[in-house]
Design a protein around this motif. Structure first.
Motif, PDB file in Angstrom:
ATOM      1  N   GLU A 160       5.811  -2.298  -3.826  1.00 22.59           N
ATOM      2  CA  GLU A 160       5.381  -1.465  -2.706  1.00 22.59           C
ATOM      3  C   GLU A 160       6.261  -1.667  -1.473  1.00 22.59           C
ATOM      4  O   GLU A 160       6.452  -0.742  -0.679  1.00 22.59           O
ATOM      5  CB  GLU A 160       3.921  -1.754  -2.362  1.00 22.59           C
ATOM      6  CG  GLU A 160       2.933  -1.250  -3.401  1.00 22.59           C
ATOM      7  CD  GLU A 160       1.537  -1.054  -2.852  1.00 22.59           C
ATOM      8  OE1 GLU A 160       1.397  -0.935  -1.610  1.00 22.59           O
ATOM      9  OE2 GLU A 160       0.589  -1.023  -3.649  1.00 22.59           O
ATOM     10  N   ASP A 204      11.976  -0.316  -0.547  1.00 26.19           N
ATOM     11  CA  ASP A 204      12.291   1.085  -0.302  1.00 26.19           C
ATOM     12  C   ASP A 204      13.435   1.507  -1.222  1.00 26.19           C
ATOM     13  O   ASP A 204      14.610   1.528  -0.832  1.00 26.19           O
ATOM     14  CB  ASP A 204      12.673   1.288   1.167  1.00 26.19           C
ATOM     15  CG  ASP A 204      12.875   2.758   1.508  1.00 26.19           C
ATOM     16  OD1 ASP A 204      12.443   3.614   0.716  1.00 26.19           O
ATOM     17  OD2 ASP A 204      13.473   3.042   2.571  1.00 26.19           O
ATOM     18  N   LYS A 237       9.729   2.866  -6.255  1.00 30.25           N
ATOM     19  CA  LYS A 237       8.590   3.737  -5.959  1.00 30.25           C
ATOM     20  C   LYS A 237       7.989   4.296  -7.253  1.00 30.25           C
ATOM     21  O   LYS A 237       6.762   4.403  -7.394  1.00 30.25           O
ATOM     22  CB  LYS A 237       9.022   4.866  -5.027  1.00 30.25           C
ATOM     23  CG  LYS A 237       9.395   4.389  -3.627  1.00 30.25           C
ATOM     24  CD  LYS A 237       9.783   5.551  -2.735  1.00 30.25           C
ATOM     25  CE  LYS A 237      10.290   5.070  -1.379  1.00 30.25           C
ATOM     26  NZ  LYS A 237       9.294   4.272  -0.639  1.00 30.25           N
ATOM     27  N   LYS A 238       8.847   4.656  -8.200  1.00 33.34           N
ATOM     28  CA  LYS A 238       8.349   5.151  -9.481  1.00 33.34           C
ATOM     29  C   LYS A 238       7.603   4.056 -10.225  1.00 33.34           C
ATOM     30  O   LYS A 238       6.502   4.283 -10.736  1.00 33.34           O
ATOM     31  CB  LYS A 238       9.516   5.666 -10.333  1.00 33.34           C
ATOM     32  CG  LYS A 238       9.066   6.209 -11.691  1.00 33.34           C
ATOM     33  CD  LYS A 238      10.233   6.748 -12.514  1.00 33.34           C
ATOM     34  CE  LYS A 238      11.005   5.643 -13.186  1.00 33.34           C
ATOM     35  NZ  LYS A 238      11.958   6.159 -14.196  1.00 33.34           N
ATOM     36  N   SER A 263       6.200   1.432  -9.000  1.00 28.80           N
ATOM     37  CA  SER A 263       4.966   1.127  -8.269  1.00 28.80           C
ATOM     38  C   SER A 263       3.873   2.130  -8.613  1.00 28.80           C
ATOM     39  O   SER A 263       2.707   1.755  -8.845  1.00 28.80           O
ATOM     40  CB  SER A 263       5.244   1.140  -6.766  1.00 28.80           C
ATOM     41  OG  SER A 263       4.085   0.844  -6.035  1.00 28.80           O
ATOM     42  N   ALA A 264       4.230   3.407  -8.656  1.00 31.13           N
ATOM     43  CA  ALA A 264       3.246   4.433  -9.021  1.00 31.13           C
ATOM     44  C   ALA A 264       2.767   4.247 -10.456  1.00 31.13           C
ATOM     45  O   ALA A 264       1.574   4.408 -10.755  1.00 31.13           O
ATOM     46  CB  ALA A 264       3.859   5.823  -8.835  1.00 31.13           C
TER      47      ALA A 264
END
Length: 375
Positions: free
Chosen positions: A163, A166, A171-172, A174-175
């Motif tokens: 999280e 950056d 980000k992928k 983490s999702a």
């Protein structure tokens, strides 16, 4: 502080006389001093050195030690079939903290030689499909205590690292990971009100360690409900503790210090002045049993090598305690000395050619080296 690096490397040289692999596994180029404190941190070659251990093992299925309740004969399955994301590194929790270490090192040392290969492996393991299968596994009968709370805590550590980075791939991932994180949060919230007594062992079930990374996640992501539950239970379990029996440590298979991980947790949940008062009653002085690094007699023994991990986990606890005590506190000098002693004893042994330690110790070393600087 340069003498610490020299001593560590001298230890590697001495060991390499009887263990030839050691001459190729550690170098003074792997460490550097940071800022005015002289705290040791990894260089890019040092990050690469540790990353290769986890990068190798996160997709190494065997040997493997499953913690698996079989409800019927259809569940006699391979590690990868059961845990397509976290099947490597000998066991589920070591795989999870191996993934954390790789994410952390990619975020902070993006120019590592193997960065593209590591990204590819993480992308394969942390796919949405794989994580959904991990979630499905936890929802099956007999799984309520799976990895409670050691694996839970490391999963929260991995989630927070993703999280905070950056990066588009982070980000992928983490999702993708979020459904599993949600299950873990639900398990903390459901279980902690029912756990009447803290578990104070030096191994996986330790309650204080199990709460520590979950606290960090809750605090830094603004999950107030989880943070409040952890704070309350930490106080319920530990606030009245005094004169921790450190002379009973270490146990023969400890990789955590029951006294120190408790102090580590309380440094998180208490304000600095409250923590200083609590700590003065809890460990009025740092006893020799905690000052002297643990001795490992056989690194091919999966339990005895836990003591290398103990030396590293002590470092991160010493550092956090020191960072949360006021300047001039009487314990500070002993804590600084203990940090130096344990780093000198532990770092040369992270990679010694034996999978019993190599599948997990690098994560402990990296976490120890990334903790707040000494006062």
């Amino acid at each position: 502080m340069k003498w610490i690096i020299s001593l560590i490397c001298w230890g590697v040289f001495a060991i390499s006389q009887t263990h030839p692999l050691m001459s190729q596994t550690f170098s003074a180029d792997f460490l550097q001093q940071q800022g005015t404190t002289g705290a040791l941190t990894l260089t890019t070659p040092g990050a690469q050195h540790f990353a290769r251990l986890a990068s190798t093992c996160i997709q190494t299925e065997y040997p493997n030690k499953l913690s698996h309740v079989m409800n019927d004969s259809t569940e006699v399955l391979s590690p990868k079939a059961l845990h397509p994301a976290f099947y490597g590194c000998f066991d589920w929790h070591s795989s999870v903290h191996g993934h954390w270490m790789l994410v952390h090192l990619l975020a902070h040392y993006p120019n590592m030689q193997d960065a593209s290969t590591i990204r590819q492996k993480l992308d394969e393991n942390l796919s949405a499909e794989n994580i959904q299968q991990e979630v499905a596994y936890l929802h099956q009968s007999g799984r309520s205590s799976f990895e409670r709370m050691y694996g839970w805590s490391w999963l929260m550590k991995l989630a927070l690292e993703l999280e905070q980075w950056d990066d588009p791939m982070a980000k992928k991932w983490s999702a993708n990971l979020k459904p599993l994180v949600d299950v873990m949060i639900e398990r903390y919230l459901n279980f902690l009100p029912k756990q009447t007594y803290a578990i104070r062992t030096g191994e996986h079930p330790n309650t204080a360690f199990g709460l520590s990374f979950a606290w960090d996640y809750a605090e830094q992501t603004g999950h107030t409900e989880l943070q409040n539950v952890i704070r309350q239970r930490a106080k319920d379990y530990f606030l009245e503790d005094a004169n921790c029996p450190a002379s009973w440590e270490p146990g023969g298979a400890d990789f955590l210090s029951p006294c120190l991980v408790e102090a580590d947790l309380m440094s998180r949940v208490l304000a600095q002045d409250e923590f200083a008062n609590w700590y003065s009653d809890f460990l009025p002085e740092l006893p020799k049993e905690l000052m002297v690094p643990a001795t490992v007699t056989d690194r091919t023994d999966g339990k005895l090598v836990h003591l290398d991990g103990l030396n590293l986990s002590r470092v991160w606890c010493f550092k956090r305690i020191l960072a949360n005590l006021p300047a001039g506190h009487p314990a500070n000098s002993a804590l600084r000395e203990a940090i130096n002693r344990h780093l000198e004893a532990a770092l040369p042994n992270v990679a010694d050619g034996n999978y019993e330690g190599e599948h997990w110790l690098a994560s402990f070393a990296v976490y120890a080296l990334t903790q707040p600087n000494q006062r």
